[in-house]
Design a protein around this motif. Structure first.
Motif, PDB file in Angstrom:
ATOM      1  N   ALA A   1      33.010  -7.852  26.041  1.00 44.22           N
ATOM      2  CA  ALA A   1      33.488  -8.436  25.238  1.00 44.22           C
ATOM      3  C   ALA A   1      34.228  -7.951  25.044  1.00 44.22           C
ATOM      4  CB  ALA A   1      33.119  -9.441  24.116  1.00 44.22           C
ATOM      5  N   PHE A   2      35.532  -7.854  24.106  1.00 43.33           N
ATOM      6  CA  PHE A   2      36.662  -7.394  23.394  1.00 43.33           C
ATOM      7  C   PHE A   2      37.158  -7.062  22.275  1.00 43.33           C
ATOM      8  CE2 PHE A   2      39.922  -3.717  24.117  1.00 43.33           C
ATOM      9  CZ  PHE A   2      40.711  -4.352  22.793  1.00 43.33           C
ATOM     10  N   SER A   3      36.687  -6.647  21.590  1.00 41.30           N
ATOM     11  CA  SER A   3      37.289  -6.499  20.142  1.00 41.30           C
ATOM     12  C   SER A   3      38.093  -5.714  18.787  1.00 41.30           C
ATOM     13  CB  SER A   3      36.488  -7.074  18.628  1.00 41.30           C
ATOM     14  OG  SER A   3      35.491  -5.492  19.098  1.00 41.30           O
TER      15      SER A   3
ATOM     16  N   SER B   1      33.472  -9.193  42.079  1.00 37.27           N
ATOM     17  CA  SER B   1      34.560  -9.850  42.188  1.00 37.27           C
ATOM     18  C   SER B   1      34.864  -9.262  40.475  1.00 37.27           C
ATOM     19  CB  SER B   1      34.557 -11.172  41.938  1.00 37.27           C
ATOM     20  OG  SER B   1      35.868 -11.413  41.406  1.00 37.27           O
ATOM     21  N   ILE B   2      35.802  -8.593  39.712  1.00 35.26           N
ATOM     22  CA  ILE B   2      36.040  -8.323  38.281  1.00 35.26           C
ATOM     23  C   ILE B   2      37.814  -9.311  38.090  1.00 35.26           C
ATOM     24  CG2 ILE B   2      38.168  -6.421  38.822  1.00 35.26           C
ATOM     25  CD1 ILE B   2      37.054  -5.155  36.087  1.00 35.26           C
ATOM     26  N   SER B   3      37.342  -9.388  36.962  1.00 35.38           N
ATOM     27  CA  SER B   3      38.075 -11.331  36.492  1.00 35.38           C
ATOM     28  C   SER B   3      38.661 -10.969  34.992  1.00 35.38           C
ATOM     29  CB  SER B   3      38.399 -12.436  36.687  1.00 35.38           C
ATOM     30  OG  SER B   3      36.649 -12.765  36.326  1.00 35.38           O
TER      31      SER B   3
ATOM     32  N   LYS C   1      40.239 -15.166  25.853  1.00 32.34           N
ATOM     33  CA  LYS C   1      38.863 -14.822  25.278  1.00 32.34           C
ATOM     34  C   LYS C   1      38.807 -13.415  24.910  1.00 32.34           C
ATOM     35  CE  LYS C   1      37.239 -19.486  27.955  1.00 32.34           C
ATOM     36  NZ  LYS C   1      36.415 -19.862  27.795  1.00 32.34           N
ATOM     37  N   ASN C   2      39.714 -12.629  24.570  1.00 31.68           N
ATOM     38  CA  ASN C   2      39.152 -11.045  25.040  1.00 31.68           C
ATOM     39  C   ASN C   2      37.917 -10.956  25.547  1.00 31.68           C
ATOM     40  OD1 ASN C   2      41.541 -10.952  23.282  1.00 31.68           O
ATOM     41  ND2 ASN C   2      40.396 -10.627  21.471  1.00 31.68           N
ATOM     42  N   THR C   3      37.480 -10.600  26.923  1.00 33.65           N
ATOM     43  CA  THR C   3      36.815 -10.950  27.542  1.00 33.65           C
ATOM     44  C   THR C   3      36.974 -10.940  29.379  1.00 33.65           C
ATOM     45  OG1 THR C   3      35.537 -12.242  26.369  1.00 33.65           O
ATOM     46  CG2 THR C   3      34.101 -11.925  28.698  1.00 33.65           C
TER      47      THR C   3
END
Length: 127
Positions: free
Chosen positions: A23-25, A70-72, A77-79
């Motif tokens: 989670a990014f902020s 697998s990256i996504s 959602k800033n995730t």
């Protein structure tokens, strides 16, 4: 200030699956490419995967993980996610996400190119 928080780790049996979240902020999420790394006890931190700012194009994976991980990302959602399947004991590690700094003159799989590291999430694969 950018902050990254990893979650989703845990204990899983060999062959199982886990999905990690990052989670990014703090800033505009879509401006950052994100990388996942991992560190096992007694080993150096190693690259797992990287995804571009938009999520377009081909993600970049550690060769040995291609096909299992697998990256996504979801920019609404800033995730960023890391789906891990067919887990093996050697996947046991603390998993970290970080923001890419493409202007830094290191390869995109080099942890020195990244900053804003999260605190990590432990993944343990039991046999």
């Amino acid at each position: 200030q950018v902050q990254l928080v990893e979650s989703g780790g845990g204990l899983v049996q060999v062959g199982g699956s886990l999905k990690l979240s990052c989670a990014f902020s703090g800033r505009t999420f879509s401006a950052y490419a994100i990388g996942w790394f991992r560190k096992a006890p007694g080993k150096e931190r190693e690259f797992v995967a990287r995804i571009s700012q938009s999520g377009g194009g081909l993600p970049f994976y550690r060769d040995s993980l291609q096909g299992r991980f697998s990256i996504s990302r979801d920019n609404t959602k800033n995730t960023v996610y890391l789906q891990m399947t067919n887990l093996k004991p050697e996947d046991t590690a603390v998993y970290y996400c970080a923001t890419d700094r493409p202007r830094i003159a290191y390869r995109s799989d080099d942890p020195r190119r990244y900053n804003n590291w999260g605190q990590g999430t432990q993944v343990t694969v039991s046999s």
